[in-house]
Motif scaffolding. Structure first.
Motif, PDB file in Angstrom:
ATOM      1  N   ALA A  20       0.880  -1.004  -0.052  1.00  0.00           N
ATOM      2  CA  ALA A  20       0.045  -0.003   0.022  1.00  0.00           C
ATOM      3  C   ALA A  20       0.947   1.249   0.090  1.00  0.00           C
ATOM      4  O   ALA A  20       0.169   2.296   0.343  1.00  0.00           O
ATOM      5  CB  ALA A  20      -1.051   0.076   1.043  1.00  0.00           C
ATOM      6  N   ALA A  21       2.218   1.165  -0.160  1.00  0.00           N
ATOM      7  CA  ALA A  21       3.032   2.309  -0.343  1.00  0.00           C
ATOM      8  C   ALA A  21       2.982   2.868  -1.833  1.00  0.00           C
ATOM      9  O   ALA A  21       2.440   2.156  -2.737  1.00  0.00           O
ATOM     10  CB  ALA A  21       4.516   2.035   0.200  1.00  0.00           C
ATOM     11  N   GLY A  22       3.572   4.058  -2.045  1.00  0.00           N
ATOM     12  CA  GLY A  22       3.465   4.627  -3.349  1.00  0.00           C
ATOM     13  C   GLY A  22       4.459   4.193  -4.485  1.00  0.00           C
ATOM     14  O   GLY A  22       4.056   3.865  -5.407  1.00  0.00           O
ATOM     15  N   GLY A  23       5.722   3.783  -4.042  1.00  0.00           N
ATOM     16  CA  GLY A  23       6.710   3.462  -5.110  1.00  0.00           C
ATOM     17  C   GLY A  23       6.808   4.681  -6.127  1.00  0.00           C
ATOM     18  O   GLY A  23       6.809   5.835  -5.656  1.00  0.00           O
ATOM     19  N   ASP A  24       6.612   4.327  -7.264  1.00  0.00           N
ATOM     20  CA  ASP A  24       7.253   5.126  -8.411  1.00  0.00           C
ATOM     21  C   ASP A  24       5.828   5.741  -8.945  1.00  0.00           C
ATOM     22  O   ASP A  24       5.387   5.564 -10.261  1.00  0.00           O
ATOM     23  CB  ASP A  24       7.913   4.613  -9.528  1.00  0.00           C
ATOM     24  CG  ASP A  24       9.516   3.986  -9.046  1.00  0.00           C
ATOM     25  OD1 ASP A  24       9.981   4.865  -8.285  1.00  0.00           O
ATOM     26  OD2 ASP A  24       9.939   2.950  -9.574  1.00  0.00           O
ATOM     27  N   ILE A  25       5.072   6.307  -8.071  1.00  0.00           N
ATOM     28  CA  ILE A  25       3.885   6.687  -8.334  1.00  0.00           C
ATOM     29  C   ILE A  25       3.526   8.124  -7.688  1.00  0.00           C
ATOM     30  O   ILE A  25       3.879   8.459  -6.665  1.00  0.00           O
ATOM     31  CB  ILE A  25       2.591   5.799  -7.698  1.00  0.00           C
ATOM     32  CG1 ILE A  25       2.753   4.267  -8.392  1.00  0.00           C
ATOM     33  CG2 ILE A  25       1.275   6.252  -8.133  1.00  0.00           C
ATOM     34  CD1 ILE A  25       1.815   3.299  -7.826  1.00  0.00           C
ATOM     35  N   ARG A  26       2.958   8.761  -8.620  1.00  0.00           N
ATOM     36  CA  ARG A  26       2.429  10.229  -8.148  1.00  0.00           C
ATOM     37  C   ARG A  26       1.003  10.352  -7.849  1.00  0.00           C
ATOM     38  O   ARG A  26       0.211   9.946  -8.845  1.00  0.00           O
ATOM     39  CB  ARG A  26       2.863  11.367  -9.331  1.00  0.00           C
ATOM     40  CG  ARG A  26       2.677  12.679  -8.733  1.00  0.00           C
ATOM     41  CD  ARG A  26       3.075  13.639  -9.554  1.00  0.00           C
ATOM     42  NE  ARG A  26       2.362  13.811 -10.924  1.00  0.00           N
ATOM     43  CZ  ARG A  26       2.438  13.363 -12.136  1.00  0.00           C
ATOM     44  NH1 ARG A  26       3.476  12.599 -12.397  1.00  0.00           N
ATOM     45  NH2 ARG A  26       1.616  13.581 -13.041  1.00  0.00           N
ATOM     46  N   LEU A  27       0.654  10.834  -6.759  1.00  0.00           N
ATOM     47  CA  LEU A  27      -0.726  10.782  -6.374  1.00  0.00           C
ATOM     48  C   LEU A  27      -1.478  12.139  -6.507  1.00  0.00           C
ATOM     49  O   LEU A  27      -0.544  13.160  -5.971  1.00  0.00           O
ATOM     50  CB  LEU A  27      -1.001  10.212  -5.050  1.00  0.00           C
ATOM     51  CG  LEU A  27      -0.617   8.857  -4.802  1.00  0.00           C
ATOM     52  CD1 LEU A  27      -1.032   8.512  -3.274  1.00  0.00           C
ATOM     53  CD2 LEU A  27      -1.200   7.922  -5.532  1.00  0.00           C
TER      54      LEU A  27
END
Length: 258
Positions: free
Chosen positions: A202-209
């Motif tokens: 449930a962490a973001g990693g290589d993602i922009r929210l």
């Protein structure tokens, strides 16, 4: 056992010589009901579709677990084990081998693996999603996955379990409360099933929210703080934080007996 974290709740699990894609979001944008003003997840780049997937495992029917753009890119002949709500998603997309599981039900893959549905996240008064216990029927190794921290209290009856994939960070929205329950639930989980390894999900990693929900989200907890708590409670569990796309091998001690 090999694990590859593919950002967010997406994993590739290699166990019993089988490759399982869990809650895959690999391509495109993530939003809920196309309401990108409310929530939008954007990848820095699409992830390659893993080769030779033997099984798709879906814990929930919402887009961040049953992601339609990704599922449209995967082979419709791959068997899918899913919660009741996720099963409806893949059936509408034309998947040919869909196996909905309710809590306590099991399904076997070629007599190599057993998938057991455990109690997962309640989404409304009439929808209960799934966690899963995956067990290698030959080696005895086992892995548990639940993405929101709503762990089945009956897991203790299935312990010990070798590996757990679960959130370790608490994410909450003011006036609504926790939507992902991390540190306290992760500690309780470790006390219940005594895993050798715990990997955060449930962490973001290589993602922009982006969007309103992301502005309101409050995060609490860390791997370092949880590892200290595990040690204080004399639990042997080791937290591993893989990098997105990194394939890691978990060298297990004597497999846990069921």
């Amino acid at each position: 056992m090999h694990l590859t974290w593919l950002d967010s709740n997406s994993w590739l699990v290699e166990i019993a010589q089988k490759r399982i894609a869990i809650d895959p979001w690999l391509v495109g944008v993530l939003s809920f009901g196309n309401q990108e003003w409310l929530f939008k997840g954007v990848r820095s780049q699409d992830r390659p579709i893993p080769e030779s997937i033997d099984l798709i495992l879906l814990s929930q029917g919402l887009e961040d677990h049953a992601h339609p753009p990704t599922l449209k890119r995967l082979d419709r002949n791959i068997p899918v084990v899913a919660s009741a709500s996720a099963a409806k998603v893949v059936q509408k997309l034309g998947y040919r081998h869909v196996y909905p599981l309710l809590k306590g039900e099991t399904w076997k893959l070629d007599n190599h693996l057993e998938i057991r549905a455990t109690q997962g996240t309640p989404l409304g008064p009439f929808t209960l999603e799934n966690g899963y216990l995956i067990r290698d029927l030959h080696q005895g190794t086992s892995l548990y996955y639940e993405p929101h921290g709503n762990h089945d209290p009956q897991l203790k009856d299935l312990a010990p379990i070798d590996v757990a994939i679960a959130p370790i960070i608490n994410l909450s929205i003011p006036a609504i409360g926790s939507i992902i329950q991390g540190p306290e639930r992760a500690l309780e989980l470790a006390q219940q099933i005594r895993p050798q390894f715990l990997l955060p999900t449930a962490a973001g990693g290589d993602i922009r929210l982006e969007g309103l929900i992301n502005v309101l989200l409050k995060a609490k907890g860390s791997a370092k703080a949880l590892q200290a708590q595990l040690q204080q409670h004399h639990l042997p569990t080791q937290i591993i934080e893989p990098q997105p796309g990194e394939r890691i091998e978990l060298k297990l001690k004597q497999p846990a007996a069921p």
